[in-house]
Write an enzyme that holds these catalytic residues in place. Structure first.
Site, PDB file in Angstrom:
ATOM      1  N   SER A  26      -2.075 -10.370  -4.559  1.00 40.21           N
ATOM      2  CA  SER A  26      -1.159  -9.242  -4.725  1.00 40.21           C
ATOM      3  C   SER A  26      -1.084  -8.866  -6.202  1.00 40.21           C
ATOM      4  O   SER A  26      -2.028  -9.126  -6.946  1.00 40.21           O
ATOM      5  CB  SER A  26       0.216  -9.616  -4.157  1.00 40.21           C
ATOM      6  OG  SER A  26       1.039  -8.473  -4.065  1.00 40.21           O
ATOM      7  N   ASN A  27      -0.005  -8.244  -6.632  1.00 44.46           N
ATOM      8  CA  ASN A  27       0.149  -7.867  -8.043  1.00 44.46           C
ATOM      9  C   ASN A  27       1.623  -7.937  -8.436  1.00 44.46           C
ATOM     10  O   ASN A  27       2.465  -8.247  -7.600  1.00 44.46           O
ATOM     11  CB  ASN A  27      -0.452  -6.472  -8.294  1.00 44.46           C
ATOM     12  CG  ASN A  27       0.243  -5.431  -7.453  1.00 44.46           C
ATOM     13  OD1 ASN A  27       1.422  -5.155  -7.617  1.00 44.46           O
ATOM     14  ND2 ASN A  27      -0.489  -4.845  -6.505  1.00 44.46           N
ATOM     15  N   ARG A  28       1.913  -7.623  -9.695  1.00 43.99           N
ATOM     16  CA  ARG A  28       3.250  -7.872 -10.245  1.00 43.99           C
ATOM     17  C   ARG A  28       4.269  -6.772  -9.937  1.00 43.99           C
ATOM     18  O   ARG A  28       5.387  -6.822 -10.437  1.00 43.99           O
ATOM     19  CB  ARG A  28       3.145  -8.021 -11.771  1.00 43.99           C
ATOM     20  CG  ARG A  28       2.514  -9.324 -12.208  1.00 43.99           C
ATOM     21  CD  ARG A  28       2.278  -9.311 -13.707  1.00 43.99           C
ATOM     22  NE  ARG A  28       3.458  -8.895 -14.451  1.00 43.99           N
ATOM     23  CZ  ARG A  28       3.443  -8.293 -15.638  1.00 43.99           C
ATOM     24  NH1 ARG A  28       2.282  -8.035 -16.217  1.00 43.99           N
ATOM     25  NH2 ARG A  28       4.550  -7.958 -16.239  1.00 43.99           N
TER      26      ARG A  28
END
Ligand code: CTP
Length: 211
Positions: A26-28
């Site tokens: 995923s990402n931040r």
């Protein structure tokens, strides 16, 4: 002026791509920018749909909330609603790649080769650019380098009316410093503002182009 409210379709948050039932890429993204846009839209319309990846935020009361996890789920939720939207803002931080195969059960340390094969996910926004009729289409560009150059390239490639360019440092922050680049070549650079203030400007600019 017509009395029917403008119909907003907004995306927010990250997507997740699973390797096995318990692990994902995923990402931040926190979702704060997209949720602020939904809130700003609700101030001017009773017809706001928020398609959101996993976040720790609460949907603004009054929004039609659609919860998704993967890029494919977000794509289906957005593409099926786009035809009945007037303004679409893609603020989600969509995963560009997913594992080529997702294991049905937990990958055991001892049997993992150490190589993870990835394949591209659909570009949700580029597809909207191809389907676009009278809708106002707005994208985001999160960059670490050459912000405006990359944002302009995305604006053209994805067929957008305007793109909101922000430095990747805006991820999970309370404020954002953005530039709004329009299809007719203009750039509006805003000072650093709380995300809700940035959201209000985005909604205003989109409404100027609608109908
Ligand atoms: N986007 C999308 N579908 C994807 C990837 C991105 O709809 N699979 C949308 C994002 O929601 C955003 C815009 O496209 O509005 C730009 O996203 P960004 O991650 O900045 O760009 P990418 O297209 O992923 O390009 P690059 O990886 O080269 O930066």
């Amino acid at each position: 002026m017509s009395s029917t409210p403008l119909r907003f379709l907004i995306t927010a948050g990250p997507t997740r791509e699973f390797l096995d039932p318990i692990r994902y890429i995923s990402n931040r993204s926190s979702g704060k920018m997209g949720y602020a846009i939904a809130e700003a839209a609700l101030a001017v319309s009773s017809n706001v749909t928020l398609v959101s990846g996993p976040t720790s935020l609460t949907a603004p009361p009054g929004v039609e909330f659609v919860s998704v996890t993967t890029t494919q789920e977000m794509a289906e939720a957005v593409w099926s609603r786009f035809g009945s939207a007037d303004i679409c803002v893609m603020a989600a931080a969509v995963c560009d790649f997913r594992p080529k195969t997702a294991a049905g059960s937990k990958i055991k340390k001892g049997s993992f080769s150490g190589v993870l094969e990835l394949e591209p996910t659909p570009d949700i926004l580029a597809e909207l650019g191809r389907r676009k009729k009278s809708q106002v289409l707005v994208g985001f560009a999160a960059e670490t380098d050459d912000l405006e150059k990359h944002a302009r390239e995305k604006l053209i490639r994805k067929g957008l009316d305007f793109i909101v360019a922000n430095d990747a440092s805006a991820f999970d922050a309370e404020t954002n410093r953005v530039a709004i680049l329009t299809a007719d070549g203009k750039v509006e650079r805003l000072r650093e503002l709380p995300k809700i203030e940035v959201a209000k400007v985005i909604i205003e600019r989109a409404m100027d182009l609608a109908r």
